[in-house]
Motif scaffolding. Structure first.
Motif, PDB file in Angstrom:
ATOM      1  N   LEU B  67      17.255  30.526  84.688  1.00  0.00           N
ATOM      2  CA  LEU B  67      16.654  29.205  84.502  1.00  0.00           C
ATOM      3  C   LEU B  67      16.683  28.396  85.788  1.00  0.00           C
ATOM      4  O   LEU B  67      16.186  27.287  85.837  1.00  0.00           O
ATOM      5  CB  LEU B  67      17.399  28.424  83.418  1.00  0.00           C
ATOM      6  CG  LEU B  67      17.475  29.053  82.036  1.00  0.00           C
ATOM      7  CD1 LEU B  67      17.965  28.030  81.027  1.00  0.00           C
ATOM      8  CD2 LEU B  67      16.133  29.587  81.603  1.00  0.00           C
ATOM      9  N   PHE B 121      22.173  32.791  80.784  1.00  0.00           N
ATOM     10  CA  PHE B 121      21.412  31.599  80.406  1.00  0.00           C
ATOM     11  C   PHE B 121      22.200  30.336  80.733  1.00  0.00           C
ATOM     12  O   PHE B 121      21.704  29.414  81.366  1.00  0.00           O
ATOM     13  CB  PHE B 121      21.101  31.656  78.908  1.00  0.00           C
ATOM     14  CG  PHE B 121      20.369  30.465  78.379  1.00  0.00           C
ATOM     15  CD1 PHE B 121      18.988  30.427  78.392  1.00  0.00           C
ATOM     16  CD2 PHE B 121      21.056  29.374  77.878  1.00  0.00           C
ATOM     17  CE1 PHE B 121      18.305  29.332  77.904  1.00  0.00           C
ATOM     18  CE2 PHE B 121      20.383  28.277  77.392  1.00  0.00           C
ATOM     19  CZ  PHE B 121      18.993  28.253  77.403  1.00  0.00           C
ATOM     20  N   ILE B 122      23.452  30.315  80.293  1.00  0.00           N
ATOM     21  CA  ILE B 122      24.289  29.138  80.530  1.00  0.00           C
ATOM     22  C   ILE B 122      24.604  28.984  82.020  1.00  0.00           C
ATOM     23  O   ILE B 122      24.530  27.886  82.577  1.00  0.00           O
ATOM     24  CB  ILE B 122      25.604  29.248  79.725  1.00  0.00           C
ATOM     25  CG1 ILE B 122      25.324  29.081  78.240  1.00  0.00           C
ATOM     26  CG2 ILE B 122      26.612  28.213  80.175  1.00  0.00           C
ATOM     27  CD1 ILE B 122      24.827  27.715  77.852  1.00  0.00           C
ATOM     28  N   ILE B 123      24.930  30.091  82.655  1.00  0.00           N
ATOM     29  CA  ILE B 123      25.256  30.019  84.083  1.00  0.00           C
ATOM     30  C   ILE B 123      24.095  29.421  84.860  1.00  0.00           C
ATOM     31  O   ILE B 123      24.254  28.486  85.653  1.00  0.00           O
ATOM     32  CB  ILE B 123      25.571  31.430  84.636  1.00  0.00           C
ATOM     33  CG1 ILE B 123      26.828  31.997  83.981  1.00  0.00           C
ATOM     34  CG2 ILE B 123      25.709  31.395  86.157  1.00  0.00           C
ATOM     35  CD1 ILE B 123      28.110  31.364  84.414  1.00  0.00           C
ATOM     36  N   LEU B 125      21.558  27.732  83.742  1.00  0.00           N
ATOM     37  CA  LEU B 125      21.277  26.351  83.319  1.00  0.00           C
ATOM     38  C   LEU B 125      22.158  25.401  84.127  1.00  0.00           C
ATOM     39  O   LEU B 125      21.714  24.365  84.625  1.00  0.00           O
ATOM     40  CB  LEU B 125      21.572  26.198  81.820  1.00  0.00           C
ATOM     41  CG  LEU B 125      21.233  24.859  81.161  1.00  0.00           C
ATOM     42  CD1 LEU B 125      19.740  24.651  81.096  1.00  0.00           C
ATOM     43  CD2 LEU B 125      21.808  24.787  79.752  1.00  0.00           C
ATOM     44  N   ALA B 126      23.411  25.799  84.283  1.00  0.00           N
ATOM     45  CA  ALA B 126      24.348  24.959  85.027  1.00  0.00           C
ATOM     46  C   ALA B 126      24.039  24.957  86.515  1.00  0.00           C
ATOM     47  O   ALA B 126      23.986  23.894  87.152  1.00  0.00           O
ATOM     48  CB  ALA B 126      25.776  25.444  84.785  1.00  0.00           C
ATOM     49  N   THR B 127      23.802  26.131  87.077  1.00  0.00           N
ATOM     50  CA  THR B 127      23.528  26.145  88.521  1.00  0.00           C
ATOM     51  C   THR B 127      22.201  25.449  88.812  1.00  0.00           C
ATOM     52  O   THR B 127      22.041  24.849  89.867  1.00  0.00           O
ATOM     53  CB  THR B 127      23.511  27.572  89.105  1.00  0.00           C
ATOM     54  OG1 THR B 127      22.561  28.358  88.404  1.00  0.00           O
ATOM     55  CG2 THR B 127      24.880  28.220  89.021  1.00  0.00           C
ATOM     56  N   SER B 129      21.118  22.819  87.439  1.00  0.00           N
ATOM     57  CA  SER B 129      21.445  21.407  87.559  1.00  0.00           C
ATOM     58  C   SER B 129      22.136  21.146  88.897  1.00  0.00           C
ATOM     59  O   SER B 129      21.853  20.165  89.589  1.00  0.00           O
ATOM     60  CB  SER B 129      22.345  21.006  86.397  1.00  0.00           C
ATOM     61  OG  SER B 129      22.731  19.680  86.507  1.00  0.00           O
ATOM     62  N   ALA B 130      23.017  22.048  89.279  1.00  0.00           N
ATOM     63  CA  ALA B 130      23.734  21.872  90.545  1.00  0.00           C
ATOM     64  C   ALA B 130      22.769  21.950  91.734  1.00  0.00           C
ATOM     65  O   ALA B 130      22.819  21.109  92.646  1.00  0.00           O
ATOM     66  CB  ALA B 130      24.826  22.921  90.678  1.00  0.00           C
ATOM     67  N   THR B 132      19.559  21.357  91.793  1.00  0.00           N
ATOM     68  CA  THR B 132      18.732  20.155  91.796  1.00  0.00           C
ATOM     69  C   THR B 132      19.540  18.972  92.325  1.00  0.00           C
ATOM     70  O   THR B 132      19.034  18.147  93.093  1.00  0.00           O
ATOM     71  CB  THR B 132      18.234  19.829  90.369  1.00  0.00           C
ATOM     72  OG1 THR B 132      17.546  20.962  89.874  1.00  0.00           O
ATOM     73  CG2 THR B 132      17.311  18.632  90.380  1.00  0.00           C
ATOM     74  N   GLY B 133      20.809  18.913  91.915  1.00  0.00           N
ATOM     75  CA  GLY B 133      21.667  17.827  92.367  1.00  0.00           C
ATOM     76  C   GLY B 133      21.811  17.822  93.879  1.00  0.00           C
ATOM     77  O   GLY B 133      21.721  16.770  94.522  1.00  0.00           O
TER      78      GLY B 133
END
Ligand SMILES: Nc1ncnc2c1ncn2[C@@H]1O[C@H](COP(=O)(O)OP(=O)(O)OP(=O)(O)O)[C@@H](O)[C@H]1O
Ligand SMILES: Nc1ncnc2c1ncn2[C@@H]1O[C@H](COP(=O)(O)OP(=O)(O)OP(=O)(O)O)[C@@H](O)[C@H]1O
Ligand SMILES: O[C@@H]1[C@@H](O)[C@@H](O)CO[C@H]1O
Ligand SMILES: [Mg+2]
Ligand SMILES: [Mg+2]
Lengths: 334, 317, 515, 318
Positions: B67, B121-123, B125-127, B129-130, B132-133
């Motif tokens: 993602l 999926f979760i990994i 999704l989190a990265t 966000s990171a 983009t941050g």
């Protein structure tokens, strides 16, 4: 040894502690954040901030629930944002376009959310195609249909009661939206703990084959879970309508991350078969707190995304680690 | 098998037929369709989407999801923009570093996935966000506009209808096809996707292969980002924001299995052609742009439905 | 190459699979590894091949300690294996599967010409008829097994471990395999051979090691010194004690489940039988005969394309499993407990009560824990289920107790017809007897059982009548005399002669056999 | 004064860049404790409202807000008012009924109308035009579409609108949509009116790439690429706006309001627009080859005029 009352208590306590261990841990983290934030920025617990926090929290909780109920079946729903906005625009149209009273419009919008969720579930069960793909496609389909029908025009002449409701405060800072979210939470606890349907959803999620062979109508149960997810997505959208006093087409497009954050932080398994309603609420609280905290601390709102991502990573890894330790310990006892 | 049956059994035959019908239909109804500039525009919008689809295809090949492709693409885009504009790095330095950043991001995804055993999926999704941050934190959402003119010129250069921008994606496609069909890591990658347990028992270094797939996925996201920057002529922090659905749509329409082990470079490329064609057709027909969203969803559903039907016919399901 | 295993121990949650096993394989021998289901044979092989790490003990290759972290390490050390489970990549060709982790290359690219040439060489040793360019998913089960064997051979390793390689291939191919094994033995290779077929074992191996409950029960005895009886008693730990069902005559009981001329979407043809009230009707066949699939058809999980099924005399068309359970009171216990039978992560309580939730739910759909407990606890006592509490996760129970949970849920559901598929696979001998007694007991309470089993003694102990299935058709039906020797001979003759042979034996087909 | 004022755009967008300087200048010129330019990380309503809410918590006493969502912002503004914190709409207006004190911005309707008129004139009074518009959720977009249609309507059919293309105010979308448009229909189009920043830049670039001076373009805002296109004849003109003035005057007035010393007059010479009854024009003019060198001075003059007369015209002060 066979079941003996003497043995039952410790074992049950063990299971309870494992679950509540996670929750207590989560609650402790939240508490630490609140203490630190309040001491650094007393404004953090001003009525104004608490009120706005309680409102965002309410919405994040319901978004989290919407994903949680599908995760319970081992599936996903990437379409909750799209379903949410469809319900929102439908409610707007019914109130502003047709002049229906808010309660009727909201009920109809919830029904629409449920119907769109049902459609997802139906397509998933009938085609046997992974829920990820189906809801990825339907997300785009629903959003497109909504845009085509509404021409993306905002409904901003809603009955005043709607916005008034969003502005209500109890005890100075508690939004009624939060009370609704908590009520939904209570209903979900009853569903998953005490009803046949809820148990069947979890069984179907943990092992669909075994559930099917035990007489659980797995297909139907999956469809129901998606229907519920759709209704919850609709509810989250309507809560936003109350908060904004308007129905607008931009709602829902950034729900994906929070919708997964809350349940996953709260200990709901991606593989299905286990949910934690309270965990989801605490997960949402953690996210809301961090988001507001980072802003209040002026960490720079551009870095917020980074922190959210890192926190999610840290939380799931911690959970993983906790699980491993618990497993090792239970092996050691033998 | 008769020719007809063999065609039906082939993943990309349906897409190819749809493309032919689309091209003939558009050419017959709209004189503008076959003009040089329109062909150029279509081919140019093909470039980024294709590479992005490949980036997702590689993670699908090992049975995972990524993602974070768009987020990583955005990060690479502003990284090369910043290097060229602020730090004054020459193109030949900035681009390789950009590619390295992409590969590194993918490597992180891969390592986190295999080390923690947490669903990709979760990994990602989190990265996502990171990544983009980091992007937003660095740029505060302000694009880099002053890029070397040679680089910007490449984004618009063309030989009559042929955009120069198309060269890298074509090379990527050929290399990728070769990689998956003819190299040992490529075969192992598909083997791990097809049956992880079996691959592991055969002595394939499973974790290594999963990490490799993620790393290559990140690398391709970086290629997509570089192309996007060249195409836009500026390094926008928003690059990648709307890659997600495209990245899945093309490989899945091209018949990739979400469970892994089966992907097709050719079918994915054809799927991208089809998507571009539909978009162009809608512009020609002056259709409300909102239909794009709707049709894309419908297209994915139709494709998976068709594939399913085909599999059932062929007795595979 | 000499491989030594010293004092290996390995536990899984709730199970001790290996407990201090020592074992040695020498160059130039074929060493049989025997033991009941669940004795730990496969676990031992997985430890030797680096798939599992032992909890204790060590491994020596030619006297040097070896520490394998993954199958790669074992392969590099010259150890190759055919595992019990199928391990092929469905969409890859046979050739590629055989050479998967070491595809030959030229200029860095895979050299497919060589892939197929080399694969051919090893495949030819057993079955020259398989094309190396076919995708594996298009092969039959037996062909896949042969590919697995060729794959193991192709490593040309010093130690070759074969875990039930002959379970799904024909005698002809097995003979070819044995010829190859003898040649490899002559070349000085060390070979471990796991099989449940005593005849094979005595025919090919030099020594035999028997495992029982994860411990060594016979250590590397020369095969010549071991009689069949000695091997069996080493495996089960004592003379076989079997459940006593006692003679019973059920011929005038009413029919509860009847099939007439049933055909299925999977290829069953003309299936006909009658199950009577309180009866145990056995369904015997070799692995792959189509018994499980027939059971699935009967519970509405596989489409029936022709014929008629009657329940309690009324024709039925069962569309789904829930319908089979609720409307017709038919339950099915899967042969694959872990994948299909139980919800391992959920507690005993949920696993048993799952079949009754809807029944015990209040008008509001609420299910009380108390109500669940009132149903589950008596069953736990009745079945002597060993669990610390009914809140224990089923995944943490031993295999036998897991099986008791699967039976308990059907007792809770109050089914009248229970189809039980391979009820004692992976279950130790004592529990096995207990489960047999349990099955007999529920039939005395009026439940009718269709029993699928590949375990001949089990079948002869339990069944009142035995149906024999081969290639998706019934080829015989026999009244059980409960005398092992003559019964097993009759059953095997049906299996070997097949439908034609059976037709000769019983001119009027299976139905007439009983009459 | 000891007021803390925040200027908040709808999201990151080059249009608002001059606000940063305006904030700094206003802080210095008017002796305000703080005037800060705070950008929501993305162009999303909830990010904007969360930012506003957190700034309240940090003690900010007045807000100048560009309502990225003209309706959605109102509930937040209402809460601000409830907490005694004034807010004003800058650059774009919130939709009435609103608790915004006033709206200081471009008269976007008029600007789009004048721009379209200029385009029609450049096209020689006849032909087909396409309107490139900004984000649909931008409060100004709908007004601009109406204005374009009005100007076209006045030609009695000599000019027609082929299409409004919306949501082009992001680089990737603009690039894709505008190039696809030119690819498919460039021979049928005679003019482009752009009413958003980014499509103006992209259209100017694309026409230059095509080497096409036949298609006339009138854009908006003064990005250097657009100004160069005007100089080189690839664009006929662009509509200037006054972002600096909006920020500067906005901060000045908010300071007066936040001190509690002043309130807005009910009967001031507000302009009535379709969105609000409390509008003040921050300046609208067409930049063409003729005034490209001097338009900045014109805007400065407008700014200082508005600022110096604001107190008397629009406020009641103690
Ligand atoms: N991965 C695992 N997790 C948990 N338990 C396992 C696992 N693998 C094996 N076991 C358990 O370990 C014990 C030994 O199993 P193993 O497969 O080695 O038996 P086996 O002798 O090969 O039996 P069979 O003849 O049925 O193949 C069994 O009780 C089995 O259930
Ligand atoms: N239509 C089919 N085509 C090919 N193979 C099939 C088909 N249906 C079933 N099989 C395979 O044939 C085998 C027979 O299935 P089934 O499980 O019913 O046999 P069984 O007699 O119960 O033996 P087992 O002991 O393996 O359970 C299985 O391995 C199954 O995968
Ligand atoms: O020109 C417009 C401004 O008026 C504002 O809407 C922000 O976006 C720009 O494109
Ligand atoms: Mg085994
Ligand atoms: Mg079976």
């Amino acid at each position: 040894m066979t079941v003996a009352d003497a043995n039952e208590a410790p074992a049950r306590r063990g299971a309870f502690l494992a679950e509540s261990g996670n929750l207590i841990g989560l609650a402790a983290i939240v508490l630490i954040f609140w203490v630190v934030l309040t001491s650094l920025r007393p404004g953090f617990i001003s009525n104004f901030n608490l009120f706005t926090l309680s409102r965002s929290l309410a919405i994040d909780i319901v978004i989290g629930f919407s994903t949680m109920v599908v995760l319970a079946t081992g599936g996903m729903n990437l379409a909750i944002g799209s379903i949410g906005v469809c319900a929102v625009m439908a409610a707007g149209f019914l109130m502003q376009g047709l002049g229906l009273p808010p309660l009727v419009a909201f009920a109809a919008a919830l029904a629409l959310g449920a119907a769109l969720g049902w459609l997802n579930g139906f397509a998933i069960v009938r085609s046997g195609v992974n829920s990820f793909i189906i809801t990825l496609a339907s997300a785009s389909l629903y959003l497109g249909a909504m845009l085509i029908l509404s021409k993306a025009v905002t409904f901003n002449e809603l009955p005043a009661a709607v916005a008034d409701f969003g502005k209500l405060r109890f005890g100075g800072f508690v939004s009624p939206l939060l009370i609704i979210a908590l009520a939904i939470g209570a209903a979900l606890i009853v569903l998953f703990r005490f009803t046949a349907l809820g148990r069947e959803i979890l069984a179907a999620g943990a092992n669909p084959r075994a559930a099917e062979l035990s007489g659980v109508p797995v297909g139907r149960v999956v469809i129901i879970a998606h229907t519920l997810s759709g209704a919850l997505a609709g509810a989250a959208g309507l809560m936003l309508v109350a908060r904004l006093g308007a129905a607008m087409p931009s709602i829902g497009q950034d729900w994906l991350l929070p919708s997964f954050l809350a349940p996953v932080l709260g200990g709901t398994l991606l593989s299905g078969g286990a949910v934690s309603v309270i965990g989801t609420m605490l997960g949402a609280l953690l996210v809301t707190t961090i988001r507001s905290g980072l802003l209040v601390m002026q960490v720079g709102n551009f870095w917020l995304q980074l922190f959210l991502g890192v926190i999610l990573l840290a939380a799931v890894m911690l959970d993983r680690y906790r699980g491993k330790v618990a497993e090792r310990r239970s092996l050691g006892r033998r | 098998m008769t020719l007809g049956q063999r065609l039906i059994a082939n993943e990309w035959s349906a897409i190819a037929v749809a493309i032919v019908i689309g091209v003939v239909g558009l050419a017959a109804t709209s004189p503008a369709f076959l003009t040089e500039f329109n062909l150029y525009v279509m081919m140019r919008s093909f470039c980024v989407v294709l590479v992005v689809a490949f980036a997702q295809m590689l993670t699908l090949a090992v049975g995972q999801l990524n993602l974070s492709i768009g987020a990583l693409g955005g990060l690479v885009a502003i990284a090369i923009g910043g290097m060229m504009e602020v730090l004054g790095f020459p193109i030949a330095v900035a681009l390789p570093i950009g590619l390295a950043i992409g590969a590194l991001g993918g490597l992180i995804n891969g390592l986190l996935t295999v080390r923690t055993g947490i669903n990709g999926f979760i990994i990602t999704l989190a990265t996502a966000s990171a990544f983009t941050g980091i992007n937003l934190g660095i740029t505060e959402s302000i694009p880099f506009y002053n890029l070397p003119s040679a680089f910007v010129a490449f984004g618009t250069a063309r030989l009559s209808a042929f955009p120069m921008l198309l060269i890298p994606p074509v090379i990527v496609a050929l290399l990728l096809a070769l990689f998956l069909a003819r190299t040992v890591p490529g075969r192992q990658l598909l083997a791990v996707g097809g049956n992880p347990h079996a691959a592991q028992l055969s002595g394939v270094h499973m974790n290594g292969i999963v990490v490799l797939a993620h790393t290559l996925s990140g690398l391709l996201a970086a290629v997509g980002a570089i192309l996007a920057v060249a195409q836009l002529g500026s390094a926008q922090p928003t690059i990648g924001q709307d890659w997600l659905i495209m990245s899945f749509a093309a490989p899945i329409i091209g018949g990739a299995a979400l469970t892994g082990g089966h992907v097709s470079v050719a079918a994915t490329a054809l799927a991208v052609v089809l998507i571009v064609l539909i978009q162009n057709g809608m512009v020609l027909a002056q259709v409300d742009p909102y239909w794009v969203q709707f049709l894309l969803g419908a297209l994915i559903l139709a494709a998976v439905g068709l594939n399913r039907l085909r599999a059932v016919r062929a007795g595979e399901a | 190459m000499r491989l030594t295993v010293e004092d290996i121990g390995k536990s899984f949650p709730g199970v001790t699979a290996l407990d201090g096993v020592s074992f040695e394989i020498r160059p130039g021998e074929i060493h049989a590894l025997m033991g009941e289901n669940g004795a730990g044979k496969s676990t031992l092989i997985k430890i030797i091949t680096g798939l599992y790490r032992p909890d204790r003990g060590r491994l020596l290759v030619d006297g040097v300690p070896a520490d394998f972290h993954s199958p790669r390490d074992a392969i590099a050390a010259g150890i190759s294996a055919v595992h019990q489970e199928r391990n092929l990549i469905p969409r890859f060709t046979v050739g590629e599967n055989i050479l998967l982790e070491r595809l030959p290359r030229r200029h860095g690219l895979v050299d497919y010409g060589r892939v197929h040439r080399e694969a051919r060489r090893f495949l030819d040793m057993i079955d020259p008829s398989i094309d190396t360019r076919t995708e594996v998913r298009r092969l039959s089960v037996a062909q896949m097994q042969i590919v697995e064997i060729a794959k193991a051979l192709s490593l040309e390793a010093g130690v070759l471990l074969l875990d039930e390689p002959t379970a799904s291939i024909t005698g002809h191919e097995a003979d070819a395999l044995f010829a190859v094994l003898r040649r490899l033995k002559a070349e000085g290779k060390a070979i471990v051979f796991v099989s449940h077929k005593l005849e094979e074992v005595t025919a090919i191996s030099d020594r035999v090691t028997v495992l029982r409950d994860g411990k060594v029960a016979a250590a590397g005895e020369p095969i010549a010194s071991m009689s069949r009886g000695r091997i069996v008693s080493a495996m089960i730990g004592r003379e076989e004690r079997v459940a006593e069902i006692g003679e019973r005559d059920l011929r005038d009981r009413t029919a509860v489940l009847e099939a007439r001329g049933v055909a299925t979407a999977l290829g069953h043809r003309d299936i006909g039988f009658t199950l009577r009230k309180g009866e145990i009707l056995g369904l015997y066949g070799l692995v792959g005969a189509g018994r499980t699939e027939l059971a699935r058809a009967l519970i509405g999980d596989v489409r029936i394309t022709a014929g008629e099924v009657r329940v309690n005399g009324r024709p039925v068309a069962i569309a789904s499993v829930p319908e089979a359970i609720r409307r017709h009171r038919i339950g099915y216990i899967s042969e694959d407990r872990k994948a299909e039978g139980l919800i391992l992560a959920h507690p005993v309580r949920s696993n048993v009560a799952i079949t009754v939730w809807r029944r015990i739910a209040s008008a509001l759909g609420l299910v009380g824990r108390g109500a669940e407990r009132r149903i589950v606890e008596p069953l736990v006592r009745k079945l002597d289920l060993k669990t610390p509490s009914i809140e224990q996760g089923v995944g943490k129970l031993s295999g036998g107790n897991q099986q008791k949970v699967s039976i308990a849920k059907w007792l809770a559901a109050g089914v009248e017809i229970l189809i039980i598929d391979e009820p004692t696979v992976g279950i130790d001998i004592k529990t096995k007897t207990a489960i047999h007694e349990l099955i007999a007991e529920i039939t005395r309470d009026g439940v009718s059982v269709l029993l699928i089993s590949s375990d001949m003694p089990e079948m002869i102990t339990l069944a009142d009548r035995i149906l024999v299935m081969r290639d998706f058709a019934l080829v015989g039906e026999i009244e059980n005399s409960r005398r092992y020797e003559p019964m097993s001979r009759r059953i095997m003759s049906f299996i070997h002669q097949g439908a034609e042979g059976a037709a000769e034996n019983e001119p009027n087909g299976p139905e007439a056999a009983h009459g | 004064s000891d007021n803390k004022i925040a200027l908040i755009p709808g999201g990151p967008h080059p249009y608002f860049a001059p606000w940063e300087q305006a904030a700094a200048d206003a802080q210095k010129d008017f002796g305000i404790a703080a005037v800060d330019f705070k950008v929501p990380s993305e162009w999303k309503l909830n990010l904007q409202t969360e930012l506003v809410e957190s700034l309240v918590t940090q003690g900010y006493t007045a807000f100048g807000i560009f309502p990225g969502d003209a309706v959605g912002i109102n509930s937040t503004v209402e809460e601000l008012e409830g907490a005694g914190i004034p807010a004003a709409a800058l650059a774009g207006c919130a939709q009435d009924p609103t608790k915004m004190q006033f709206c200081l911005g471009t008269d976007v309707y008029n600007s789009a109308y004048l721009g379209t008129k200029a385009l029609i004139e450049a096209m020689g009074g006849k032909g087909k035009i396409v309107h490139l518009a900004g984000l649909l959720v931008d409060p100004n977009t709908k007004l601009r579409m109406d204005a374009v249609e009005k100007a076209v309507g006045e030609t009695n059919g000599a000019v027609s609108i082929v299409q409004h293309i919306t949501d082009t105010d992001a680089q990737e979308a603009a690039d894709q949509k505008i190039n696809a448009l030119l690819g498919a229909q460039k021979d049928q189009i005679d003019g482009l009116i752009s009413t958003a920043y980014i499509p103006s830049v992209v259209a100017a670039k694309s026409l230059r790439n095509l080497g096409d001076k036949r298609i006339k373009l009138v854009g908006i805002d003064d990005d250097p690429i657009v100004l160069d296109a005007i100089k080189d004849g690839f664009a006929a003109g662009t509509m200037a706006q006054n972002p600096y003035g909006q920020g500067y005057v906005g901060a000045y007035v908010l300071d007066l309001l936040a001190g509690g010393g002043c309130t807005v007059k009910a009967d001031a010479p507000w302009i009535q627009t379709p969105q609000t009854a409390h509008f003040i024009d921050s300046g609208t003019l067409l930049i063409s080859a003729a005034n490209i060198a001097s338009y900045k001075d014109d805007l400065k003059k407008i700014t200082s005029d508005i600022q110096s007369s604001f107190k008397d015209k629009y406020l009641d002060c103690k």
